[in-house]
Write an enzyme that holds these catalytic residues in place. Structure first.
Site, PDB file in Angstrom:
ATOM      1  CG  ASN A  62       1.761  -0.624  -5.334  1.00 58.83           C
ATOM      2  OD1 ASN A  62       1.488  -0.849  -4.166  1.00 58.83           O
ATOM      3  ND2 ASN A  62       0.995   0.119  -6.120  1.00 58.83           N
ATOM      4  CD  GLU A 108      -1.938   2.535  -5.069  1.00 56.08           C
ATOM      5  OE1 GLU A 108      -0.996   1.818  -4.663  1.00 56.08           O
ATOM      6  OE2 GLU A 108      -2.839   2.089  -5.812  1.00 56.08           O
TER       7      GLU A 108
END
Ligand code: GLP
Length: 239
Positions: A134, A141
């Site tokens: 991702n 994140e």
């Protein structure tokens, strides 16, 4: 940003090792930023081989790792402490190596302590990075913003699934980690990112071809003056 594409994953690792070896030869007391995951393993194996052949001396080098799981004992085989010991530290002569403490009683204090330790060491000369599917770097994140300092992170479902392969079952994968922030990564004087395999191709495309966007945290690397991205053909297939 320089991008180099190689035929095999092993060649990517060797090219990364070459950059780190040059760094250590140029500046024997280098501060190295190190990473975990499968991507850096070939690089570490090459560095170990050169060290064992008497070509590379780490005795004046200090290293700081990017991240660690929270709540996982350091002796656990999946902890990043254990990974680094097995994959690198037990085989070379690094003067000192630091990995953040994911079991510190006060995690916020540990974040501040880690940033301060890097600052006192003079900052990171060369930072090795992998990349998450991702687009995460370290454990930063996808988010609506970029975090500067070392932080406590809640892992996304995609990262939990990606890292599940190392654990017995999904419920054993820690949900939290401590990670150098994007500011800490960007403060490194030089950055080397390695990516192999088709499942990294989207993240690499978003990183190098789209605008800087905190949903793909690696895209901030485009604002760094000295970044080298080393890819195998599969990871480069969507460029
Ligand atoms: C973990 C690490 C990252 C690493 C990523 C990719 O999430 N925190 O630093 O880049 O995994 O791992 P792999 O190289 O195994 O694909």
């Amino acid at each position: 940003m320089q991008i180099h594409v190689y035929d095999t994953a092993q060649q990517v690792g060797q090219a990364a090792a070459m950059l780190f070896a040059s760094q250590v030869i140029r500046k024997p007391d280098s501060v190295l930023g190190l990473a975990t995951g499968s991507s850096p393993i070939d690089c570490y194996q090459q560095l170990i081989a050169w060290h064992k052949a008497g070509l590379l001396d780490f005795s004046k080098c200090i290293s700081f790792n990017l991240d660690e799981y929270c709540g996982l004992p350091v002796e656990h085989e999946c902890s990043y402490h254990a990974f680094m010991k097995a994959q690198l530290f037990d085989h070379i002569n690094m003067k000192a190596s630091y990995v953040p403490d994911g079991n510190a009683p006060d995690l916020a204090a540990e974040c501040a302590r880690y940033d301060e330790a890097i600052r006192r060491a003079g900052g990171i000369d060369m930072q090795l990075l992998g990349i998450g599917r991702n687009g995460h770097i370290g454990f930063n994140e996808p988010a609506d913003h970029l975090v500067y300092g070392t932080q406590i992170v809640h892992l996304t479902e995609s990262t939990i699934q990606a890292n599940r392969r190392f654990f017995e079952s999904e419920k054993d994968v820690p949900r939290q980690a401590i990670s150098l922030g994007i500011g800490g990564i960007m403060a490194a004087r030089e950055i080397v990112l390695v990516a192999m395999g088709e499942d990294k191709a989207d993240a690499i495309r978003e990183t190098v071809m789209h605008d800087i966007n905190p949903r793909v945290q690696a895209s901030i690397l485009r604002a760094h003056p000295h970044v080298t991205i080393l890819l195998d053909r599969a990871a480069a297939s969507k460029l």
